[in-house]
Scaffold this active site. Structure first.
Site, PDB file in Angstrom:
ATOM      1  N   ASN A   8       0.863  -1.186   0.000  1.00  0.00           N
ATOM      2  CA  ASN A   8       0.000   0.000   0.000  1.00  0.00           C
ATOM      3  C   ASN A   8       0.897   1.233   0.000  1.00  0.00           C
ATOM      4  O   ASN A   8       1.477   1.585   1.026  1.00  0.00           O
ATOM      5  CB  ASN A   8      -0.889  -0.035   1.253  1.00  0.00           C
ATOM      6  CG  ASN A   8      -1.782   1.188   1.353  1.00  0.00           C
ATOM      7  OD1 ASN A   8      -1.833   2.015   0.438  1.00  0.00           O
ATOM      8  ND2 ASN A   8      -2.487   1.321   2.468  1.00  0.00           N
ATOM      9  N   TRP A   9       1.012   1.862  -1.173  1.00  0.00           N
ATOM     10  CA  TRP A   9       1.915   3.019  -1.288  1.00  0.00           C
ATOM     11  C   TRP A   9       1.282   4.289  -0.728  1.00  0.00           C
ATOM     12  O   TRP A   9       1.949   5.327  -0.647  1.00  0.00           O
ATOM     13  CB  TRP A   9       2.323   3.221  -2.752  1.00  0.00           C
ATOM     14  CG  TRP A   9       3.203   2.133  -3.304  1.00  0.00           C
ATOM     15  CD1 TRP A   9       3.689   1.037  -2.622  1.00  0.00           C
ATOM     16  CD2 TRP A   9       3.717   2.029  -4.638  1.00  0.00           C
ATOM     17  NE1 TRP A   9       4.463   0.270  -3.463  1.00  0.00           N
ATOM     18  CE2 TRP A   9       4.500   0.839  -4.702  1.00  0.00           C
ATOM     19  CE3 TRP A   9       3.592   2.808  -5.788  1.00  0.00           C
ATOM     20  CZ2 TRP A   9       5.155   0.437  -5.869  1.00  0.00           C
ATOM     21  CZ3 TRP A   9       4.247   2.404  -6.960  1.00  0.00           C
ATOM     22  CH2 TRP A   9       5.022   1.234  -6.996  1.00  0.00           C
ATOM     23  N   LYS A  10       0.002   4.245  -0.379  1.00  0.00           N
ATOM     24  CA  LYS A  10      -0.697   5.418   0.182  1.00  0.00           C
ATOM     25  C   LYS A  10      -0.469   6.652  -0.701  1.00  0.00           C
ATOM     26  O   LYS A  10      -0.425   6.541  -1.918  1.00  0.00           O
ATOM     27  CB  LYS A  10      -0.265   5.641   1.633  1.00  0.00           C
ATOM     28  CG  LYS A  10      -0.416   4.359   2.474  1.00  0.00           C
ATOM     29  CD  LYS A  10      -0.297   4.587   3.945  1.00  0.00           C
ATOM     30  CE  LYS A  10      -0.445   3.244   4.663  1.00  0.00           C
ATOM     31  NZ  LYS A  10      -0.487   3.369   6.099  1.00  0.00           N
ATOM     32  N   HIS A  99      -9.853   0.832   4.320  1.00  0.00           N
ATOM     33  CA  HIS A  99      -8.583   1.081   5.015  1.00  0.00           C
ATOM     34  C   HIS A  99      -8.833   2.023   6.191  1.00  0.00           C
ATOM     35  O   HIS A  99      -9.656   2.938   6.100  1.00  0.00           O
ATOM     36  CB  HIS A  99      -7.541   1.672   4.058  1.00  0.00           C
ATOM     37  CG  HIS A  99      -6.191   1.716   4.699  1.00  0.00           C
ATOM     38  ND1 HIS A  99      -5.816   2.727   5.544  1.00  0.00           N
ATOM     39  CD2 HIS A  99      -5.149   0.835   4.671  1.00  0.00           C
ATOM     40  CE1 HIS A  99      -4.591   2.474   6.003  1.00  0.00           C
ATOM     41  NE2 HIS A  99      -4.171   1.335   5.484  1.00  0.00           N
ATOM     42  N   GLU A 101      -7.358   4.490   7.303  1.00  0.00           N
ATOM     43  CA  GLU A 101      -7.232   5.927   7.014  1.00  0.00           C
ATOM     44  C   GLU A 101      -8.494   6.447   6.327  1.00  0.00           C
ATOM     45  O   GLU A 101      -8.901   7.590   6.538  1.00  0.00           O
ATOM     46  CB  GLU A 101      -5.956   6.171   6.191  1.00  0.00           C
ATOM     47  CG  GLU A 101      -4.720   6.023   7.080  1.00  0.00           C
ATOM     48  CD  GLU A 101      -3.503   5.425   6.412  1.00  0.00           C
ATOM     49  OE1 GLU A 101      -3.400   5.462   5.180  1.00  0.00           O
ATOM     50  OE2 GLU A 101      -2.638   4.906   7.154  1.00  0.00           O
ATOM     51  N   GLU A 171      -5.890  -5.037  10.329  1.00  0.00           N
ATOM     52  CA  GLU A 171      -4.878  -4.010  10.561  1.00  0.00           C
ATOM     53  C   GLU A 171      -5.245  -3.212  11.810  1.00  0.00           C
ATOM     54  O   GLU A 171      -6.054  -2.280  11.741  1.00  0.00           O
ATOM     55  CB  GLU A 171      -4.803  -3.046   9.368  1.00  0.00           C
ATOM     56  CG  GLU A 171      -4.408  -3.706   8.063  1.00  0.00           C
ATOM     57  CD  GLU A 171      -3.826  -2.690   7.086  1.00  0.00           C
ATOM     58  OE1 GLU A 171      -2.660  -2.851   6.718  1.00  0.00           O
ATOM     59  OE2 GLU A 171      -4.524  -1.729   6.730  1.00  0.00           O
ATOM     60  N   GLY A 177       1.873   2.273  10.747  1.00  0.00           N
ATOM     61  CA  GLY A 177       2.813   3.384  10.607  1.00  0.00           C
ATOM     62  C   GLY A 177       3.451   3.809  11.921  1.00  0.00           C
ATOM     63  O   GLY A 177       4.057   4.875  12.005  1.00  0.00           O
ATOM     64  N   SER A 217       2.896  -2.136  10.498  1.00  0.00           N
ATOM     65  CA  SER A 217       4.326  -2.164  10.808  1.00  0.00           C
ATOM     66  C   SER A 217       5.001  -3.484  10.441  1.00  0.00           C
ATOM     67  O   SER A 217       5.893  -3.956  11.160  1.00  0.00           O
ATOM     68  CB  SER A 217       4.574  -1.795  12.272  1.00  0.00           C
ATOM     69  OG  SER A 217       4.146  -0.458  12.509  1.00  0.00           O
ATOM     70  N   GLY A 238       2.725  -1.131   4.361  1.00  0.00           N
ATOM     71  CA  GLY A 238       2.749   0.289   4.013  1.00  0.00           C
ATOM     72  C   GLY A 238       4.179   0.776   3.864  1.00  0.00           C
ATOM     73  O   GLY A 238       4.829   0.584   2.829  1.00  0.00           O
TER      74      GLY A 238
HETATM   75  P1  PGA Z   1       2.427   0.296   7.695  1.00  0.00           P
HETATM   76  O1  PGA Z   1       0.998   0.478   6.971  1.00  0.00           O
HETATM   77  O2  PGA Z   1       3.044  -0.979   7.155  1.00  0.00           O
HETATM   78  O3  PGA Z   1       3.212   1.513   7.325  1.00  0.00           O
HETATM   79  O4  PGA Z   1       2.165   0.188   9.158  1.00  0.00           O
HETATM   80  C1  PGA Z   1       0.145  -0.612   6.736  1.00  0.00           C
HETATM   81  C2  PGA Z   1      -1.151  -0.146   6.100  1.00  0.00           C
HETATM   82  O5  PGA Z   1      -1.651   0.921   6.447  1.00  0.00           O
HETATM   83  O6  PGA Z   1      -1.717  -0.848   5.226  1.00  0.00           O
END
Ligand code: PGA
Length: 257
Positions: A8-10, A99, A101, A171, A177, A217, A238
């Site tokens: 997931n490159w966000k 997701h 977010e 998640e 993150g 993470s 991520g």
């Molecule tokens: P992260 O993000 O690996 O940076 O914790 C995972 C995600 O949000 O899918």
């Protein structure tokens, strides 16, 4: 059951960066025969989908592409949104729904996430439906209630014939993150609970066929350990997916699992 290793490159990567990152992954994977039982999926931002596709030229479909969001309509007056047909046109086979977010920054409800999930599946995409609790919810003893509601509403409109193209990603919001990965016991317990919900809702065989990914993470040095846990059928990555070298090490962990 194929393992899924997803990136997931966000809201990262210009077109040039996306092309270079995809090319670095593709070049390295090309050197080692692809394992058919590991599916690799990249989720770039919409504007970089085409560039990522160019970077993958030659190795597709060993690496698939997906969109980070989708709207549950084919077209229309929905400023800023994107439809399944547009994602497929841009080379996507997959999409993320729910997701954290999207849920927590943009206020998406589980009902909307369910609509998106069902509509994307109906229109030929495969879906990773993301679920997970906040720290406050966990500390208030609400983990199971949150997961039950998010899984139930997420699957509400999904017909049996589309279930094979659905995966669920657990998640925990507090692990995304933050560098704070969930413990093996936490992951095993949450995945077992999600598995139980899936079989309760859809029956033993169909419920067991849905892949459950862990995200939060994930790094090269914890990927293999997480993949070895019960009911972990893949990873959603991520931060560590934004460098070719670290994401390749996670892919290798998936190929050795
Ligand atoms: P992260 O993000 O690996 O940076 O914790 C995972 C995600 O949000 O899918």
């Amino acid at each position: 059951m194929h393992t899924i290793i997803a990136a997931n490159w966000k809201m990262h990567t210009t077109r040039a960066e996306a092309r270079a990152l995809a090319r670095a992954l593709a070049g390295d994977l090309d050197a080692v025969p692809a394992r058919a039982d590991v599916e690799i999926v990249l989720f770039p931002p919409f504007t970089a989908l085409e560039a990522a596709r160019e970077g993958l030229e030659g190795v597709a479909p060993a690496i698939a592409l997906g969109g980070q969001n989708v709207y549950p309509a084919q077209s229309g007056a929905f400023t800023g949104e994107i439809s399944p047909v547009m994602l497929r046109d841009a080379g996507c086979a997959w999409v993320l729904t729910g997701h954290s977010e999207r849920r927590h920054i943009f206020g998406e409800t589980s009902a909307l996430v369910g609509e998106k999930t069902a509509f994307a599946l109906k229109n030929g995409l495969s879906v990773i439906l993301c679920v997970g609790e906040t720290l406050a919810e966990r500390e208030a003893g609400q983990l199971e209630n949150v997961l039950r509601a998010q899984v139930t509403e997420g699957l509400a409109g999904v017909p049996a014939e589309d279930l094979a193209r659905l995966a669920v990603a657990y998640e925990p919001v507090w692990a995304i993150g933050t560098g704070r990965v969930a413990s093996p016991d936490d992951i095993v317990a949450a995945h077992a609970f999600v598995r139980g919900q899936l079989t309760a809702l859809r029956g033993e065989t169909a419920g067991r066929g849905v892949r459950i990914l862990y995200g939060g993470s994930v790094k090269p040095d914890n990927a293999a350990g997480i993949l070895a846990l019960d009911n972990v059928n893949g990873l959603l990555v991520g931060g560590a997916s934004l460098q070719a070298e670290s994401f390749l090490r996670i892919i290798r962990a998936g190929q050795q699992a």
